[in-house]
Design a protein around this motif. Sequence first.
Motif, PDB file in Angstrom:
ATOM      1  N   GLU A  90       0.842  -1.201   0.000  1.00 19.10           N
ATOM      2  CA  GLU A  90       0.000   0.000   0.000  1.00 19.10           C
ATOM      3  C   GLU A  90       0.883   1.260   0.000  1.00 19.10           C
ATOM      4  N   ARG A 137      -6.074  -0.721  -7.325  1.00 17.44           N
ATOM      5  CA  ARG A 137      -5.890   0.152  -6.146  1.00 17.44           C
ATOM      6  C   ARG A 137      -5.242   1.462  -6.569  1.00 17.44           C
ATOM      7  N   VAL A 156      -6.403   3.277   5.120  1.00 17.08           N
ATOM      8  CA  VAL A 156      -6.034   1.898   4.773  1.00 17.08           C
ATOM      9  C   VAL A 156      -4.928   1.415   5.706  1.00 17.08           C
TER      10      VAL A 156
END
Length: 241
Positions: A90, A137, A156
């Motif tokens: 991420e 994403r 997140v």
Amino acid sequence: MLVVHGTLGETVITMEKSANLRRAEAAEAFNQHENRSDAERVISSLVDGFNVLSNTLYRRVHSDVERIFGMDSMLAPISLEQSEKIAKLEIELYQMAVSAEVVQQHGYITGDSDWYLKWLIQLRLGVDQSGSKADKRLAVYMARSPRQRQLLFTDVLAKVVATSRRTPLVLFHLVSLAVEIVTAQAFGDSNAAAEARNRQIDYLPAIRDCRECRGGILENGEQCQQCGNPLWKFDWLMASD
Ligand SMILES: [Zn+2]
């Protein structure tokens, strides 16, 4: 003790190509697309800068919080290993999105940022990510304004790494600007890097008080042992509260 080694591409993504081959291919593609001959330098700078930010950010939201607040990350619903893997991916995607926007904004490459983004995915994640989860994403991040993107990223991370909820919010403002600085430096734009550093100083004036680096901009990949510049240590972050 948790020590994070290597780049995300090396530790998380399984693939046949070696990191060296991947970089060589990326260099060739970059030189060709941009009609330049210094891709090696640009790539080294980007990779070194992103690696330090990624590893340091994970340390700040995880082991630094545990050390200071005594929070036990084993309370998280997923295993530590899994959460590190997801968090690092991420972080990587967020870095790419911010970097692509900076590249577009300052016109660092020919055409729009789509080519750069695809190129960066290949370089950092090492495989063709078209249609993959990571690709999707990234599209979500790209569709958002910088502010909304940062909020989403913060959210997140909080879900994946429970300890990150205890991180001073200023860290997330600083990391977005740190990605801008890494990108500007890789493309030789010292004015844009200095401007982003000034915005970091607005968020955290204490940056300038470090006896070691004086809050100056370091080369991509370097880190001040005293304050943590380019991503400041917890006691420095707390100075903002
Ligand atoms: Zn320093």
